[in-house]
Each structure stands twice: as structure tokens, then as C-alpha cells.
Design an enzyme around this catalytic site. Structure first.
Site, PDB file in Angstrom:
ATOM      1  N   LYS A 189       0.840  -1.195   0.000  1.00 34.10           N
ATOM      2  CA  LYS A 189       0.000   0.000   0.000  1.00 34.10           C
ATOM      3  C   LYS A 189       0.876   1.246   0.000  1.00 34.10           C
ATOM      4  O   LYS A 189       1.868   1.331   0.737  1.00 34.10           O
ATOM      5  CB  LYS A 189      -0.891  -0.004   1.244  1.00 34.10           C
ATOM      6  CG  LYS A 189      -2.010  -0.998   1.149  1.00 34.10           C
ATOM      7  CD  LYS A 189      -3.088  -0.505   0.192  1.00 34.10           C
ATOM      8  CE  LYS A 189      -4.068  -1.613  -0.121  1.00 34.10           C
ATOM      9  NZ  LYS A 189      -5.153  -1.158  -1.005  1.00 34.10           N
ATOM     10  N   ASP A 234      -0.191  -0.381  -4.675  1.00 32.86           N
ATOM     11  CA  ASP A 234      -1.584   0.065  -4.779  1.00 32.86           C
ATOM     12  C   ASP A 234      -1.750   1.364  -4.003  1.00 32.86           C
ATOM     13  O   ASP A 234      -1.532   1.391  -2.790  1.00 32.86           O
ATOM     14  CB  ASP A 234      -2.488  -1.028  -4.181  1.00 32.86           C
ATOM     15  CG  ASP A 234      -3.965  -0.677  -4.257  1.00 32.86           C
ATOM     16  OD1 ASP A 234      -4.312   0.370  -4.837  1.00 32.86           O
ATOM     17  OD2 ASP A 234      -4.773  -1.468  -3.727  1.00 32.86           O
ATOM     18  N   GLU A 283      -1.411  -0.084  -9.056  1.00 34.30           N
ATOM     19  CA  GLU A 283      -2.873  -0.211  -8.977  1.00 34.30           C
ATOM     20  C   GLU A 283      -3.508   1.103  -8.523  1.00 34.30           C
ATOM     21  O   GLU A 283      -3.032   1.732  -7.584  1.00 34.30           O
ATOM     22  CB  GLU A 283      -3.197  -1.340  -7.989  1.00 34.30           C
ATOM     23  CG  GLU A 283      -4.674  -1.553  -7.733  1.00 34.30           C
ATOM     24  CD  GLU A 283      -4.924  -2.793  -6.876  1.00 34.30           C
ATOM     25  OE1 GLU A 283      -4.174  -3.788  -7.002  1.00 34.30           O
ATOM     26  OE2 GLU A 283      -5.862  -2.772  -6.058  1.00 34.30           O
ATOM     27  N   GLU A 327     -11.423  -1.727  -9.199  1.00 32.23           N
ATOM     28  CA  GLU A 327     -12.165  -2.177  -8.022  1.00 32.23           C
ATOM     29  C   GLU A 327     -13.295  -1.212  -7.659  1.00 32.23           C
ATOM     30  O   GLU A 327     -14.191  -1.578  -6.905  1.00 32.23           O
ATOM     31  CB  GLU A 327     -11.234  -2.390  -6.826  1.00 32.23           C
ATOM     32  CG  GLU A 327     -10.657  -1.122  -6.239  1.00 32.23           C
ATOM     33  CD  GLU A 327      -9.718  -1.399  -5.071  1.00 32.23           C
ATOM     34  OE1 GLU A 327      -8.611  -1.904  -5.329  1.00 32.23           O
ATOM     35  OE2 GLU A 327     -10.075  -1.127  -3.928  1.00 32.23           O
ATOM     36  N   ASP A 344     -14.420  -6.245  -8.762  1.00 33.27           N
ATOM     37  CA  ASP A 344     -14.718  -6.949  -7.519  1.00 33.27           C
ATOM     38  C   ASP A 344     -16.027  -7.697  -7.738  1.00 33.27           C
ATOM     39  O   ASP A 344     -17.048  -7.084  -8.041  1.00 33.27           O
ATOM     40  CB  ASP A 344     -14.837  -5.940  -6.361  1.00 33.27           C
ATOM     41  CG  ASP A 344     -14.956  -6.636  -5.010  1.00 33.27           C
ATOM     42  OD1 ASP A 344     -15.835  -7.510  -4.883  1.00 33.27           O
ATOM     43  OD2 ASP A 344     -14.175  -6.309  -4.105  1.00 33.27           O
ATOM     44  N   HIS A 363     -10.505  -7.959  -7.800  1.00 29.28           N
ATOM     45  CA  HIS A 363     -10.210  -7.397  -6.483  1.00 29.28           C
ATOM     46  C   HIS A 363     -10.939  -8.261  -5.447  1.00 29.28           C
ATOM     47  O   HIS A 363     -12.105  -8.597  -5.618  1.00 29.28           O
ATOM     48  CB  HIS A 363     -10.744  -5.962  -6.440  1.00 29.28           C
ATOM     49  CG  HIS A 363     -10.682  -5.336  -5.085  1.00 29.28           C
ATOM     50  ND1 HIS A 363     -11.804  -5.122  -4.305  1.00 29.28           N
ATOM     51  CD2 HIS A 363      -9.638  -4.859  -4.377  1.00 29.28           C
ATOM     52  CE1 HIS A 363     -11.450  -4.542  -3.176  1.00 29.28           C
ATOM     53  NE2 HIS A 363     -10.145  -4.364  -3.183  1.00 29.28           N
ATOM     54  N   GLU A 416      -5.865 -12.365  -5.252  1.00 26.57           N
ATOM     55  CA  GLU A 416      -5.537 -11.435  -4.165  1.00 26.57           C
ATOM     56  C   GLU A 416      -5.860 -12.081  -2.824  1.00 26.57           C
ATOM     57  O   GLU A 416      -6.965 -12.572  -2.609  1.00 26.57           O
ATOM     58  CB  GLU A 416      -6.329 -10.134  -4.330  1.00 26.57           C
ATOM     59  CG  GLU A 416      -6.078  -9.167  -3.191  1.00 26.57           C
ATOM     60  CD  GLU A 416      -6.493  -7.743  -3.491  1.00 26.57           C
ATOM     61  OE1 GLU A 416      -7.382  -7.527  -4.332  1.00 26.57           O
ATOM     62  OE2 GLU A 416      -5.900  -6.834  -2.857  1.00 26.57           O
TER      63      GLU A 416
HETATM   64 MG    MG Z   1      -6.783  -1.963  -4.483  1.00 24.77          MG
END
Ligand code: MG
Length: 395
Positions: free
Chosen positions: A175, A204, A230, A256, A279, A306, A343
Site C-alpha cells: 500500500k 496500490d 494499482e 475495483e 470486484d 479485487h 488477491e
Molecule cells: Mg486496491
């Protein structure tokens, strides 16, 4: 087989000292919204709707708006019901909450159809290309809002990276976006130093940047060997996505926060992404995933859903991934190059790890796709009673 009863379930787990931050939000709890659909034959199907947003509005749509349409309907027709629900809410709910509600209902109907026919969802989708997938660890969230690049913080992120690799992961997603670009680069460098060159890194930002900042950090990330970037910019900024895709050497991923074939038509058709990430629990369920997958395949880009929610969300995503072709085919498909990876969120979440039977198994760098009828998993009623904070029945 007719729909007899629809139940909406909000589940919630406080995180206590396991709270964390992304670039967008503070997570003090994990929540999931589940739908339970019971038929007159006694079969029960489960679905999940939404990702990290509030569950109550989604529950309200399923209960107040959709349940009168669903009760008494033939259940073995998720595609027909999808179109009916979407046609009803198109004028006021073509993205967001309403589509999350449709997703939950749709997954439950596919679960029911699989059970009724005695086959897994992936079989109904056309068959499985694989029975196991390589997982990638999603982690490296922020534990606090300052000292992002202190010795202590960097030591802790390095330890986190090593723990995933020791646990068998070969793909890690970091992240970024809450800290400054300079501090985030130090965090990614700390991970790279900790795990070496053989481990694949992704990043991401949860749409934390404008284009110029995304370019700035993107160039640094690609020099550290980060494989994909991402959600570099906000989901509405299709031009920004295209500029990044043209100007960076790494793959650009996103999707996502996009919904239905209509939203993905723009994201994919306008050439915004190399990897598209619907997602299943938000973009429209299994029925809509099939259509988004077709769009992506026609544009020769990879689809990596996602995955964030409870065990129901993980199971639905595994079925979708099992039925996703290589992109493109080679004689020896390679994970993330042309073979899908799944994921695997590593944050504390009992809704993912305890709520279903059997638990989704990961052994080293392999996750097995559930192979029982429908989703191939059941909700554990004892655990549900522990984590459900609001249940409503409609019949
Ligand atoms: Mg993400």
C-alpha cells in the site's frame, strides 16, 4: 425452485489494536454484508455485496427494494434476475450501492443453481482452467499516521515482508499513497531490500494521486522492479489512466471501484488499464463478471479480480478465477504474466478466516478452488451468530 425467503445479514468485527489505514480510510473494524436466499425446496444460497463501504445501505436495497421482486421468482435464472433488478434501478442506481446489492443476490443465485444441479459455479461458467491459484499477499497497510519512514516503521515493514515470504508467498502488494512520495519510496525500498529480487512486488495507491504525482512515484516504483501500479489516479480520470499507461513501463491496474459491463466498457475500451480488477461482490456478481471478462479478453488484457471481503467473497472470486482463461495462452502459463493470481488480503479478518466451512485453504503458494456444488462452502451458523450485528428476513 422458487425463492421463498431473503435474509440480509450485516457482520462486523472490531479490530482493536489491529486497526489500520489505507490512503483513503481508517479501518477500525471489518464488515461484510451477506445475503441468504432460501428456496421452496429448502436449498439455501449465500452471496456477499460491497467491499469496505457501509453495509447498511446495501442491506436496505436488498430488503426494501429487491426482495419484493425476488420472492416467488424462479431461482435458477441468475442472468434473468440480474437484468430485471438492473432494469428496475438503472435510472437511480447504475453504480455503487445498488450494484453491490445486485452482486450479493446474484452470487447467492449462482450458489443455489450450482447446488440444485450438483456442480460447482465454475462448471456453470464453462469449466475450470485450473484447480489451484497462486495467491498474492495484500498487506503493508499503515499502522499509524506519522513516522512513516522512521527506522522503526521501516523495520516493521521489512519484518512484515519477510513473514509473508517465509509463509510461502512469492508475490507481495504494498500500500502507498497515505505518506509522502519520498516516504513511500523508502517503504517500498525497505520491502525490496528485505525480500530480494526474486520476489515480485506490486503497489496500490487507492487512487491517491493526480497524474503528475503518479508519474513521479511510478518512475521510482518501476526502477524498484514493481510489477504493477494499482489505482494510481481516481477511477473517473480515464485520461489520466491513459497518460500513465503510455508513459510508464510498468502495468497499470484498476477497476475495483467500477461497476457493470457499462462502466468496464469505458475503462477497458478506452485503453485505461493493462490489468482490470472487477470486484465480484461490487461490480455485479458472477453474471456480470462473465461479461466484463469477455470485454477484457476481446481487448487482450488481464483480469485479476479485487478480493477484500468475507470467505463468501473469496470463494466466489476463486470460482470466477478458475473459469478465467490464460491471457493469452502459452504452453507453460506463468503466474501474473498470463496465468491469473488471486488477491489474498493478509489483514486480520475473522469474517474471511472463520465464517465459512470449509475454510479456504492456502498451502504455501497455492490456494485451492472449492470444488463442492455452488460456492462449495457453507456459512458456519455458530460463527455467524457471533459476528452478525443485524439480521432481517423478508418473505
Ligand atoms: Mg486496491
Amino acid at each position: 425452485m422458487k425463492i421463498k425467503k431473503v435474509s440480509t445479514v450485516v457482520t462486523r468485527v472490531p479490530l482493536g489494536n489491529k486497526k489500520f489505514y489505507s490512503s483513503q480510510a481508517y479501518f477500525s473494524e471489518r464488515t461484510s454484508f451477506l445475503v441468504r436466499i432460501e428456496t421452496n425446496s429448502g436449498l439455501v444460497g449465500w452471496g456477499e455485496g460491497g467491499q469496505w463501504g457501509p453495509s447498511e445501505p446495501v442491506a436496505s436495497v436488498v430488503g426494501s427494494v429487491f426482495s419484493p421482486i425476488l420472492i416467488g421468482a424462479e431461482s435458477n435464472q441468475p442472468g434473468v434476475i440480474w437484468e430485471k433488478l438492473y432494469s428496475y434501478c438503472r435510472d437511480f442506481g447504475s453504480k455503487g450501492t445498488y450494484i453491490e446489492a445486485i452482486s450479493a443476490v446474484d452470487i447467492a443465485l449462482w450458489d443455489l443453481m450450482g447446488q440444485a444441479l450438483g456442480v460447482p459455479i465454475y462448471t456453470l461458467m464453462g469449466g475450470a482452467f485450473r484447480s489451484k491459484l497462486e495467491p498474492y499477499a495484500t498487506g503493508f497497510y499503515y499502522r499509524d499516521t506519522d513516522d512513516f519512514a522512521s527506522q522503526k516503521a521501516l523495520g516493521s515493514i521489512a519484518d512484515e515482508a519477510k513473514s509473508y515470504v517465509d509463509d510461502g508467498f512469492r508475490f507481495l502488494k504494498i500500500k502507498i499513497g497515505l505518506a509522502s512520495i519520498a516516504d513511500d519510496i523508502k517503504r517500498v525500498e525497505a520491502v525490496r531490500t528485505a525480500v530480494g529480487e526474486k520476489i515480485t512486488l506490486m503497489s496500490d495507491s487507492n487512487h491517491a494521486y493526480n497524474v503528475s504525482n503518479a508519474l513521479l512515484i511510478g518512475r521510482e516504483l518501476q526502477s524498484l522492479g514493481v510489477r504493477f501500479f494499482e489505482e494510481p489516479v481516481v477511477p473517473e480520470d480515464h485520461d489520466g489512466y491513459r497518460i500513465l499507461r503510455t508513459n510508464l513501463d510498468m502495468a497499470i491496474a484498476g477497476g475495483e471501484c467500477e461497476y457493470t459491463r457499462f462502466g468496464f466498457r469505458e475503462l477497458i475500451g478506452k485503453g485505461c488499464v493493462d490489468i482490470v480488477q472487477p470486484d465480484i461482490c461490487a461490480a455485479g456478481g458472477i453474471s456480470e463478471y462473465i461479461k466484463i471478462l469477455a470485454l477484457a479478453l476481446a481487448h487482450n488484457i488481464m483480469v485479476l479480480p479485487h478480493v477484500w471481503g468475507s470467505g463468501i467473497s473469496v470463494a466466489a472470486s476463486l470460482h470466477a478465477l478458475a473459469a478465467t482463461p490464460w491471457q493469452p495462452y502459452t504452453f507453460l502459463p506463468i503466474p501474473l504474466q498470463n496465468e491469473p493470481v488471486v488477491e489474498f488480503d493478509r489483514n486480520y479478518n475473522p469474517l474471511r478466516d472463520e465464517l465459512i466451512d470449509p475454510i479456504i485453504k492456502r498451502i504455501g503458494n497455492r490456494v485451492s478452488v472449492p470444488d463442492g456444488p455452488g460456492l462449495g462452502v457453507q456459512v458456519n451458523e455458530e460463527k455467524l451468530a457471533k459476528y452478525a450485528t443485524e439480521i432481517n428476513h423478508y418473505d
